[in-house]
Design a protein around this motif. Sequence first.
Motif, PDB file in Angstrom:
ATOM      1  N   ALA A 182      26.954  33.899  56.239  1.00 44.21           N
ATOM      2  CA  ALA A 182      26.695  33.309  55.115  1.00 44.21           C
ATOM      3  C   ALA A 182      27.803  33.217  54.158  1.00 44.21           C
ATOM      4  CB  ALA A 182      25.390  33.650  54.584  1.00 44.21           C
ATOM      5  N   GLN A 183      28.301  34.510  53.853  1.00 40.21           N
ATOM      6  CA  GLN A 183      29.311  34.692  52.885  1.00 40.21           C
ATOM      7  C   GLN A 183      30.489  33.846  53.061  1.00 40.21           C
ATOM      8  OE1 GLN A 183      28.883  36.171  49.785  1.00 40.21           O
ATOM      9  NE2 GLN A 183      30.875  35.380  49.625  1.00 40.21           N
ATOM     10  N   ILE A 184      31.049  34.079  54.414  1.00 34.94           N
ATOM     11  CA  ILE A 184      32.083  33.212  54.920  1.00 34.94           C
ATOM     12  C   ILE A 184      31.918  31.699  54.836  1.00 34.94           C
ATOM     13  CG2 ILE A 184      33.405  32.698  56.939  1.00 34.94           C
ATOM     14  CD1 ILE A 184      33.099  35.680  57.713  1.00 34.94           C
ATOM     15  N   ILE A 185      30.905  31.285  55.240  1.00 40.88           N
ATOM     16  CA  ILE A 185      30.551  29.738  55.016  1.00 40.88           C
ATOM     17  C   ILE A 185      30.661  29.472  53.334  1.00 40.88           C
ATOM     18  CG2 ILE A 185      28.756  27.934  55.207  1.00 40.88           C
ATOM     19  CD1 ILE A 185      27.937  29.353  57.977  1.00 40.88           C
ATOM     20  N   LEU A 186      29.962  30.215  52.651  1.00 31.91           N
ATOM     21  CA  LEU A 186      30.030  29.938  51.330  1.00 31.91           C
ATOM     22  C   LEU A 186      31.269  30.074  50.692  1.00 31.91           C
ATOM     23  CD1 LEU A 186      28.450  29.471  48.660  1.00 31.91           C
ATOM     24  CD2 LEU A 186      28.199  31.963  48.340  1.00 31.91           C
ATOM     25  N   ASP A 187      32.160  30.955  50.958  1.00 28.16           N
ATOM     26  CA  ASP A 187      33.672  30.997  50.608  1.00 28.16           C
ATOM     27  C   ASP A 187      34.268  29.767  51.057  1.00 28.16           C
ATOM     28  OD1 ASP A 187      33.256  33.494  49.409  1.00 28.16           O
ATOM     29  OD2 ASP A 187      34.099  34.627  51.253  1.00 28.16           O
ATOM     30  N   ILE A 188      34.430  29.313  52.156  1.00 25.04           N
ATOM     31  CA  ILE A 188      34.858  28.109  52.656  1.00 25.04           C
ATOM     32  C   ILE A 188      34.324  26.927  51.622  1.00 25.04           C
ATOM     33  CG2 ILE A 188      35.241  26.574  54.623  1.00 25.04           C
ATOM     34  CD1 ILE A 188      35.412  29.170  56.359  1.00 25.04           C
ATOM     35  N   TYR A 189      33.087  27.086  51.756  1.00 25.57           N
ATOM     36  CA  TYR A 189      32.074  25.602  51.059  1.00 25.57           C
ATOM     37  C   TYR A 189      32.942  25.535  49.628  1.00 25.57           C
ATOM     38  CZ  TYR A 189      28.643  22.555  50.040  1.00 25.57           C
ATOM     39  OH  TYR A 189      28.118  21.492  49.516  1.00 25.57           O
TER      40      TYR A 189
END
Length: 152
Positions: free
Chosen positions: A34-41
Amino acid sequence: ITMIISLNALISFIGDAFERVLVDKNAVLTRERAQIILDIYCQLSEEERTQIEKENRWVYVLVPQASLDSEINSVCKANHARSTKEDVYKLQSAVNGRIDEMNDRLALMQAEVMNKMDGEMNSEIAKSNDRIDRLHVAIEEMMLVLRGEDCR
């Protein structure tokens, strides 16, 4: 007999610890994903985020608990894995595009700064050379005065 009881207690303790680690592992992996997705987002523009939200609408499906381990669950997992990979590839290409844009803008800014610095440096060098020439003339005039020669 004490040794056997101690060994049994140690095995039990290690088994419990291992089980807790396995339970925590899934939570940690989910949180990191979730953190990786949020960073990319967060790196995406508002337009890109809106487009992704339009393309990826989620639907919740109620399924009986007993059927969670059936074929439907495996199909859902396969589709989820495929959609997640596709999302990551789309986001990766979008991020790479943004990085290229930023590199181009950075190169332009760097060129502008270098041109401005060159112009300013040339101006300052010319001013410094002028000052040095005037100082040189003043020093020569002082030397003539000190020698007793008339500088006029």
